[in-house]
Every structure is written in C-alpha cells, then in structure tokens.
Design a protein around this motif. Structure first.
Motif, short mmCIF file in Angstrom:
data_model
loop_
_atom_site.label_atom_id
_atom_site.label_comp_id
_atom_site.label_asym_id
_atom_site.label_seq_id
_atom_site.Cartn_x
_atom_site.Cartn_y
_atom_site.Cartn_z
N LYS A 167 0.83 -1.22 0.00
CA LYS A 167 0.00 0.00 0.00
C LYS A 167 0.86 1.26 0.00
O LYS A 167 1.96 1.27 0.53
N PHE A 168 0.30 2.32 -0.57
CA PHE A 168 1.03 3.58 -0.66
C PHE A 168 0.71 4.54 0.49
O PHE A 168 1.36 5.55 0.64
N THR A 169 -0.33 4.26 1.22
CA THR A 169 -0.79 5.21 2.25
C THR A 169 0.30 5.52 3.26
O THR A 169 0.99 4.63 3.74
N GLN A 223 0.87 6.86 6.99
CA GLN A 223 0.09 7.02 8.22
C GLN A 223 0.46 8.36 8.82
O GLN A 223 1.32 8.45 9.68
N ARG A 278 -4.53 1.36 -1.26
CA ARG A 278 -4.53 2.14 -0.02
C ARG A 278 -4.78 1.22 1.15
O ARG A 278 -4.94 0.01 0.97
N ILE A 279 -4.86 1.79 2.35
CA ILE A 279 -5.05 0.95 3.53
C ILE A 279 -6.51 0.88 3.93
O ILE A 279 -7.02 -0.16 4.30
N ASN A 283 -8.69 2.70 9.37
CA ASN A 283 -8.01 1.89 10.40
C ASN A 283 -7.80 2.71 11.66
O ASN A 283 -6.97 2.40 12.47
N ARG A 284 -8.58 3.78 11.81
CA ARG A 284 -8.32 4.69 12.94
C ARG A 284 -9.24 4.43 14.11
O ARG A 284 -8.84 4.58 15.25
#
Lengths: 171, 592, 339
Positions: A42-44, A46, C37-38, C41-42
């Motif tokens: 994934k490219f995200t 955090q 993308r992820i 997830n928060r």
C-alpha cells in the motif's frame, strides 16, 4: 444533414473480436486485475505518525528569517506585499537605529489567502522571507490564519536547507 | 514672436524663454532633475541635454535661451546618448536602495532610469560612502548617499524659504549637502524640500517609512490648517491619512505648503474620533444613541425655550454648505438675522503661506452671512445688543446652544461660561472638551471624509474631496482614488473594514433637527437635501458671490468668488507654470 | 409460536443491521485495497468501530427538508425503502432446523410460507416505490431524474430477474425456498444445473440493487446523489441502510437459489450430531453470503458505470432473449437429462 469536417468526423473504433464482444470474459479479466491489487503493497502514509520531510525545493508556509543576532533580516520594504497576488501580506515599517534603518513593526501573512506561489521569496534580494517546509496549516478559527511576526520569525539555522537551495538556484 | 522647431515640429514661443519652458508649455516632457519652474536655473544635473543646430556640443535645455528659428532635436541619437551617459554618471554613486527608500514609486531617478538609461552600469568599483540620516532641521532628514547634488533644496532655502542655511560641502565625488554649522533648517516651509527633492535624499521625519507610495491612495483636497487653504494631496493607507503633500495651484499656494499644515491637520482625522452620536441620559452621563433620537431630543429641547434664549453657533471650520443650512435653520425656526462663529486668530501672518487666522473658511462663513463673534447682534426682546458670545453666556440670557462644530470650548473662559447653559447640542468629529460637555453630540465627518467648499482669505472657493472612507462614503462608489489594495481587496479585508467611522457631514444633522422642528410648524418641505452638492447648488443659485459655480466648475483649482474679480484662473501644469518667477541667473550662485 | 417468531425477528434484525454496517466497512476496505490504499483503520482496533462512528455522525447531522419538498412523502420514502429491505428477509432460510429438546425450530422467520419466491419477487418490486417517491417528493431535478431512472431500470431488469428465477423454479418444481434448498441438497446445486439462469439472476441483482455498473439512479457525476440528493441525517442513513440491506438480501437469496443455501456437500457423510450440523449449516450460509457481498463490492470497484442506452440495450436486447432461450434450455434439460 450534419457535415463531416476535420473536427467532427466520427470516431474510429477498433473492430472487436467475438471473444471481446461477448464482454463477459473481459469483465472477468478486469476483475482479476483489481483482485491482484488487493495484495499489492500500500502507498498510504500514516500521517500523524509518519511525517514527510519535504525537499529543499518545497514551498511551504512563508517565514521571516531571524539572524543569529536576534534581528530579523526584513527591512520592511513591502515588495513582498506588492507582488503578492492574493494580497496576503501586510507590512508596516518603522525606523530603527540599526544600519538597516527600517524594520517591520507589523508583518502579517494571511495564510487563509496565501497561495504558496513563492513570489514574496523571489522578489526579495536578501532572502529575508523564504518558503519553509511547514505544511501543517490548520486553524480552528479564521483569526488564527493571520500569522504575525511572533509566529513568522524563524531562526536562520532552521532554514538552512532552503537558503542553500536558493543560493544554488541563484547562480 | 520667435518660433522654434523641436523634433521637426514648429512651436511659437516668447522671447527670453528657455527651451525647456517652451517644451513643457507644449506638452513635451524633457527629463530634468535640477530644473524647477519656481526656482532659479542651476543647470548642474545635465539631464535635459538636447541637440541644437549649429551648436557643436549638446546643450542643456533648461539654461539655453531660445532664438528665432532655433532647431532643437530631443530624440536625436546624440542627445539620447548624452542623456544616457548622464544617467550612468548619476547612478555611479547612487546606492540603489530603492526597496527601503521612501521616494521609490515617485522618484525621478527611478523613472528616468527606466526611460533614459541603458539599464546597465560599467562601474564596478566601490561606491562612495557618505553620511546618512543627517538632520537638516527638526523635520527634514538627509541621506548623503542618495543625493544627486541637484541643488534644488539649496536654491529653495535661499529663494523661497529665504533661510539660506543649506549648502554644498566638499568637492568631487565627496560633495554633499549640509546645513551651515550651528544653524538648523527649521523654517515653517522646510518640508517642501522633501517634495522637490527628485530622489529620496530628503525624507520627512514625520512620514519616514510609514507607507510605501504604491500602497497609498492619493486624493486632492484642501488643507484646513489656516485661511490660506493650500491645495493638498492626501495620502491614505488602510483608511488612515499617512501624509499630506502640496499640490500646485498658482493662485493660492504655488507648489508649497507649510509644515504646520502638513504636520498638524491630519491627526484629527486619524485619532480620537467619536464612535457615533452621543446623548446625556437622566444621570448626565453621555450614552451612545442614534441620530434620529438625538435630533428629536435637540428639537424638543430647543423648542422648550424662547427664541431669544437660544443661541445658534456657526463654525468657520466647516464648509460653507453646513453654515448655509445652519443659518437657514436659525432664520426659519428661531427668527435670527445672522449667527456668529467664534474666530481663531493665533500668531502672525507668515510671509508666504501660514495665516494668523487658523480657520479655513472664515471668508466663506462671512460670505454666507455669518458674523465673527464680537460683531454679533443678539436680539433680545425689542432691542438688539452687540455682545460677544462669552458676554451673552455670562449674562445668562442664553439657555440653550446649538453649535455647528469645532472645539469651541477649548477656551477655558468659554468652557466656564457654558456652565450657565441649560442645554448644549453640538456636532463634533473628535472626542474633546466640547463633545464631552455637550448634552447631545452628533458625530460628523472630518475635512478629509467629505465634500464641501472652503473659501480662503483671498476669496478663492476651493473644493474638499473625500480621501478617507466612512460608513457612508465608499471608495468605489464616491469616485475616491483607490490604491491597489482597495481595488483588489474584498470587503472583508482589514484595510477595507477598519476605521470606517460612523460620521456624516454636519449639515445632515442640521437638516434632521430642522425636520424634527418642522414637524411642529410647516417648513418641512424645504429640507430635502440628499447630497452636499445640492446644498452648494442652492448656494450658487441664491448667493451672487457664488454665481455660476458648481462642483464641476470648481474642479481641482477652485474659482474666485464674485467680489474677488482680480484673480485670474491660470492653467495648471505639473511642476510648471508660466507665471512663476523664472530667473535665469548665473549658474555661479550655486557652488558646483 | 409468536414468541419464537419474535425472537427470530430480533436476532435476524440485530445480525443484519450489524452486517449492514460492516458491509459498509468491507466496502471501504476493499475499495482501498483495490486502489493500493489501507482504508479505515483509525477508529478502534483495525478500524472496526468505524461503523459506530459513522452511525453516530449521521445521527448528529441536521435533518434538512427542502423548501419545495412534499413533506409527508419525503418522510415516507426512506421508510418504505428500509421496510421492504428488511421484510424480504422474513422468508430467507438461514439454516436448516434447530432442535432444542423436543422442539424443532426452523431457521426461517416465516417458515410456513410455501410461496417464498413469489413473496420475494413481490416485495423487491415494492422497493422501487421508495426510490421513486424519494425522487419525486424532494422537489429537485436531480432527485427526480434519479427516481425516473430507477423505475425504468427496475422494470427492465425485473423481467430478466424473473426469467432467471423461473429456471430455478422449473428445476425445483416448488415456490418454497426451503423446498428449493431441499431439491439442491438431494441433487446438484442450481448453479451447476442452471448456469445461465444464475448469470441472468446475478446481473439483474446488480441492477435491482442499484449497484455498479448499474448505479445510474445515483450516478454522482450526473445527478449529484440521485434520488437521495436532498436527504440528510438519519433519513439519508435509512436509504443507505436499505441499499446495503438489499445487497445482503440479494446475496442471501442467490445463496438459497443457486448455492444450496446452508447446504455443504458431503458433510452428511461425516455423521455429525444434528446441533453441529445446524451450526455448520449456518456458518456455511454466512460464508456464501459474504462471498457474494465481496463479489458485489469487487465488481463495483472494477467495472465502470454503463451509459443509459447501453443499460437499456443490455436489458432488452441481450438479457431478455437470453432469458427466454434459457427457459427453453432448462425445459429441455428437465425433459431429457433429469429422470
């Protein structure tokens, strides 16, 4: 009867094979493509945990350079204010006993207006106002968007990257 | 009449004129630094070089007297190159610190560097260093490095200010200007040298660095400092007056204005202003109110008293329109023949500009039918008594006063005498002794916030124009000059919002009071003025002194009133006038 | 009986509502993964509380009613939508039977309806009223267009849906959903017996639930939000819920009709106790439904939306003839291959 000219001639389409015309199998192909992406890395980023360190060419929030002796470089010439396309900068000058004669009494950048064009940095020959790497600009009140001298002045050491970059680009 | 040819076109000229005069009269602009129409010719900047037929070398246009049939070439290659070389020389030691120079934006050197120079310098050596921030006098500072030694300030000090204390010192590239030792350039016209300095060498201690030229909007108006009524240009930034500078009007002030007017008149517009109308409540404490209830209160209170117990005060600080309506009110509602204004004479008439009469409109008020205090005849019962306002108040004959404006109670005696008055209403723009004493005070516009006409002591009717916007005068709508900030900003910007005061012209409040009074009688239909110009049009129609006048006719230069027939309206040139003293004297009067 | 039914209703509602929320979460996750993308997830561990946060947010929003809206119908439309979406679940068998002592409880809310298929088709047709009504009562052109498209699309694809269904009915010989499952338990799953019927039903289900590539009633680039443009707060949430509930229903119905419902092949041979068998059945049913849900989501993030003419062409010129042909095929299959 519509005439056909250079500009409105009908689009040419590739002849589709029977297999493609059936469509169903092409759908499956598409589904497989997206399915493969499910397992890709994934490219995200955090964001609040992983921060980005922008390169020296990044144009973030404009700041005023504070010299080592605790005096701002700015001489309040107002050229940044003059060149600023969205009229975000307000400078009010006054006289000082120092050699540079004038200094800004009020130097305000309205960050709600700033478009990060960097003209203010470019117009000034002495690099008193430069674009920093600060991109974290969020306000809970519009009045916080107006940055006064207290928040704009940044020690020269922190801006080394950008100042070096500007010196390089100038030559 | 001799004729000369400039760049192939023939012009008529008068004998004795110089080339630059003929050129300027015919709208050709020759670049020049040291030449000033109101000063002698020095010819030391060499900027106005032109080529003249049959003369082998280039000539300076400012000192070359014309002859019939002279053929002048301004744009010939030789002349152009000559001017370019002069520019290069002048820029050799100029520090090029335009970003921090107050003159930048209106600087001749800057302009000519664009128009008449090559744009590059071959000078690689170190520039000379001279003294900076030298005080010539209390108001003028000198920066030696920026000076191009044009000697305009020196000639001004000798010829106009007549205080010859400035002079060149040293020689060659060390030449600089200084005041004669132990002398200070402190006359009341000293700051004009700042205006005539073609570069930023001379700066005003008052204005220094306050605003950049391009940030200000400039509006033409009249200085309210004294009865001379100098024509001024008002520089405004963020709706605050930054500076005043003189505007050429050959009939009134030529190119000059005095330091008193320049420094003292604009603070009253910027500072200590009333926030709005105020009215005293039952506990004699002033409280904010609105104009309508204030006017109603004034009308109620004034009609409580007998007509002879009411004193209506005009003001020579206010334009003629306000006084006209105040007198109209006094005549219609209170049966007065005339009303007084309190004069303000202080000091002596100065030789050139400043007058002892510090009220800008004493002549105008007189022409309107007001009388200076002391000549006022108060009608009391059957007999008319000649008494000053002070005496009238002390005698307790006056119970109520409605005053037009001005800090009329600045005089301590008068303030004390006002204790005898039961009701005092006034218009005021600032928070001062008078406004604090008043039972009702209307918040009125200052001179720089309104239209109006002042008549100076010589009988020149001149027009005030708004330079500062109020809640009622908007820059865009009322043809006020707009700086870049005003034009491109939004109504939510600081400079568009701040300091917009709740202030209107005084005559509007007179009209409000008249309407309130009129509701008790039947005169209401006369009081329907919408704009100051309508009041002036009525004055022009009814008063023979102002016959044929209108705001448009007054224009930038004003007009003489009818009784001042000697005055001649003269054409206006920027920096140039045919009638100004042109003395072609020997260049040797200036050391260079 | 009544208490038993009420308990079943409560359990099903609870499970389905939760499932709807988590379908939304799954949708967002799959969307993110497909786009590298992820995803959320928060909120809570792995973002598992995201549905709660969403619900809370929607509850706290201001309920806006447009000036030109028909107040009563504007209110009624989401109610119809959500009611229909949940009513259909009444006839879906989630598992075989649960035996508590002597008592045998069929795992269907309305187990004694023997025309479950008809009920199903009837109720889904009512669903379109909610959408059409919403479009009309909002007093907005976008909503109206969304509503119109929705009704046209429903009518077109219901035919195909019915034809797909018909092949199943022909093969099973019953309208009872339990009966259909039984026929698959005893024979082959219908997906094998009627593959074209399955395909037709699957495509029509996408259209009936307004899912990509058939989501023209709410095509964002053209119609802002389609029929629910003018809805906010909980009324919008009801549409949102009913949309996802419809997807779950469609998945469940397809499981029942084509994948043998709770049936797992060859499990009978293991000789497990009836209780374990029931649990295995319910788990199997759930997994099949989740599989379909994933399919729905997967397709949404893979295939672009049809143009309106393409939609109609597909419905009338391709799927309808195919459906009729399929009936004949199924009939032949029934006549010659079976028995």
């Amino acid at each position: 009867m519509p005439t056909t000219s250079k500009y409105n001639k009908p689009a040419t389409r590739r002849k589709l094979s029977l297999w493609e015309k059936l469509y169903l199998f092409e759908i499956v192909r598409g589904l497989l493509t997206t399915f493969k992406h499910l397992f890709r890395p994934k490219f995200t980023r955090q964001y609040p945990e992983e921060r980005w360190d922008p390169p020296a060419s990044f144009r973030g929030r404009p700041v005023l350079v504070l010299e080592e002796n605790g005096v701002e470089r700015c001489v309040a010439c107002g050229l940044c204010s003059r060149v600023c396309p969205p009229l975000a900068i307000e400078v009010r000058a006054s006289e000082t006993e120092l050699l540079k004669e004038r200094y800004p009494v009020v130097f305000e950048i309205n960050m709600l207006r700033c478009i990060f064009c960097g003209f203010c940095e470019e117009v000034f020959p002495e690099e008193a106002i430069v674009m920093s790497k600060d991109y974290e600009l969020a306000f809970t009140d519009p009045s916080q968007g107006i940055y006064g001298k207290d928040r704009l002045l940044t020690p020269k050491a922190q801006l080394k990257d950008r100042l070096d970059f500007l010196a390089k680009m100038r030559n | 009449m001799p004729k000369i040819t400039i760049d192939g076109k023939e012009y008529e000229a008068q004998a004795g004129q110089t080339i630059i005069q003929v050129a300027t009269d015919n709208g050709i602009e020759l670049p020049h630094f040291c030449w000033h129409p109101a000063l002698t010719v020095a010819g030391n900047c060499r900027m106005c070089l032109v080529e003249v037929d049959k003369i082998p070398k280039l000539q300076i246009a400012c000192a070359t007297v014309i002859t019939d049939g002279m053929n002048v070439k301004v744009n010939s290659p030789a002349a152009t190159k000559g001017r370019e070389d002069v520019m290069e020389f002048l820029l050799i030691n100029h520090p090029l610190d335009c970003p921090i120079c107050d003159e930048a934006g209106q600087c001749k050197l800057q302009d000519y560097a664009f128009d008449h120079s090559r744009g590059v310098s071959r000078f690689v050596e170190e520039k000379t260093h001279k003294d900076k921030r030298v005080a010539f006098g209390p108001n003028v500072l000198f920066d030696g490095e920026r000076c191009i030694s044009c000697s305009r300030c020196i000639r001004f000090s000798q010829e106009v200010a007549e205080q010859p204390v400035l002079t060149f010192v040293n020689r060659g590239d060390h030449v600089t200007i200084n005041a004669v030792p132990a002398e200070s350039f402190d006359n009341n016209m000293s700051m004009n040298v700042i205006d005539i300095c073609p570069v930023g060498a001379l700066t005003s201690r008052d204005f220094r660095f306050k605003a950049r030229v391009w940030d200000m909007s400039f509006s033409d108006s009249i200085c309210p400092g004294c009865s001379r009524g100098c024509n001024v240009r008002v520089g405004v930034r963020n709706n605050e007056i930054m500076r005043l500078e003189p505007r050429n009007n050959p009939n009134v002030n030529e190119y000059w204005m005095c330091d008193y007017g320049r420094l003292s008149t604009y603070h009253a517009v910027n500072d200590e202003r009333l926030a709005g109308p105020r009215m005293k409540d039952a506990n004699s404490l002033q409280q904010p109110t609105d104009n309508d209830s204030a006017a109603r209160r004034v009308a109620q209170e004034l009609s409580k008293y007998k007509k002879e117990e009411v004193l209506i005060l005009g003001s020579a600080r206010m334009p003629i329109e306000d006084n006209f309506l105040m007198l109209k009110l006094a005549k219609e509602k209170f049966g007065k023949q005339h009303i007084p204004f309190i004069p303000h004479i202080s000091g002596q008439d100065e030789r050139k500009l400043l007058r002892a009469d510090k009220l800008p409109n004493a002549m105008g008020a007189t022409l309107m039918g007001l009388v200076a205090d002391g000549h006022y005849q108060h009608v009391h019962g059957e007999k008319a008594a000649n008494a000053t306002v002070l005496e009238l108040l002390r005698s307790r004959k006056i119970k109520a006063v409605f005053a037009l404006a001005g800090n009329s109670l600045a005089d301590a005696q008068l303030l004390e005498a006002f204790e005898n008055v039961e009701f005092f209403a006034t218009c005021s723009s600032n928070d001062n002794v008078t406004s604090r004493r008043a039972d009702v005070v209307f918040s009125i516009a200052q001179w720089a916030e309104r239209d109006g006409v002042f008549v100076n002591f010589e009988g020149w009717a001149q027009q005030l124009r708004p330079a500062v916007s109020t809640k009622y005068y908007m820059r865009g709508r009322d043809q006020m000059h707009m700086s870049r900030l005003d034009r491109f900003g939004s109504p939510y910007d600081k400079w568009a919002r701040s300091n917009k005061r709740d202030a209107r012209e005084a005559w509007r409040f007179v009209q409000l009071v008249a309407k309130e009074l009129g509701s008790m009688s039947d005169h209401a239909q006369h009081w329907k003025y919408q704009h100051t110009e309508e009041v002036f049009d009525e004055i022009a129609a009814t008063n023979p002194e102002f016959r044929g006048m209108s705001y448009e006719a007054l224009g930038d230069m004003g007009m003489p009133v009818a009784s001042n027939k000697n005055a001649i309206v003269q054409p206006k040139y920027e920096e140039v006038s045919q009638t100004s003293t042109m003395r072609v004297e020997s260049v040797g009067s200036v050391i260079l | 009986m009544i208490i038993e039914a009420l308990i079943k209703i409560a359990v099903v509602l609870l499970v389905v509502l939760t499932a709807v929320s988590y379908t939304v979460l799954l949708e967002r996750w799959v969307c993110a993964w497909v786009q590298d993308r992820i995803g959320p997830n928060r909120v809570g561990p792995l973002g598992l509380f995201q549905p709660l946060a969403d619900t809370l947010k929607l509850l706290l929003k201001e309920d806006i009613q447009p000036l030109m809206a028909q107040a009563w119908f504007h209110w009624l439309a989401p109610v119809i939508s959500i009611t229909v979406a949940f009513t259909v679940l009444a006839v879906v068998p989630f598992g075989h039977t649960l035996a508590i002592g002597e008592h045998i409880i069929p795992l269907t809310i309305a187990s004694n309806i023997n025309i479950g298929v008809l009920f199903l088709v009837a109720m889904t047709s009512v669903g379109v009223y909610g959408i059409t009504l919403a479009g009309w009562s909002s007093g907005s052109k976008y909503s109206l267009l969304g509503g119109l498209r929705s009704s046209a699309q429903m009518i077109s694809y219901e035919l195909t849906l019915g034809l797909g269904l018909l092949s199943v009915i022909m093969l099973s010989g019953t309208l009872d959903l339990n009966g259909i499952i039984d026929s698959q338990v005893n024979g082959l799953w219908n997906i094998v017996r009627a593959p074209i019927g399955f395909l037709l039903f699957l495509v029509s289900s996408f259209a009936e639930t307004n899912r990509q590539p058939f989501d023209l009633p709410e095509a964002e680039p053209e119609l802002v939000g389609g029929y629910h443009t003018e809805y906010s707060s909980m009324k919008f949430a009801l549409f949102f819920l009913s949309e996802y509930a419809n997807i779950i229903t469609a998945s469940a119905v397809m499981t029942v009709l084509f994948l043998g419902g709770w049936h797992v092949p060859f499990v009978d041979t293991l000789g497990l106790s009836p209780l374990v068998m029931t649990i295995v059945g319910v788990v199997a049913f759930t997994l099949k439904v989740v599989g379909f849900l994933f399919m729905f989501i997967w397709v949404r993030w893979s295939i672009p939306r049809f143009r309106y003419d393409q939609l109609m062409n597909l419905g009338w010129k391709v799927l309808l003839p195919l459906g009729i042909a399929n009936i004949i095929l199924t009939a032949l299959e029934k006549m010659y291959l079976m028995h």
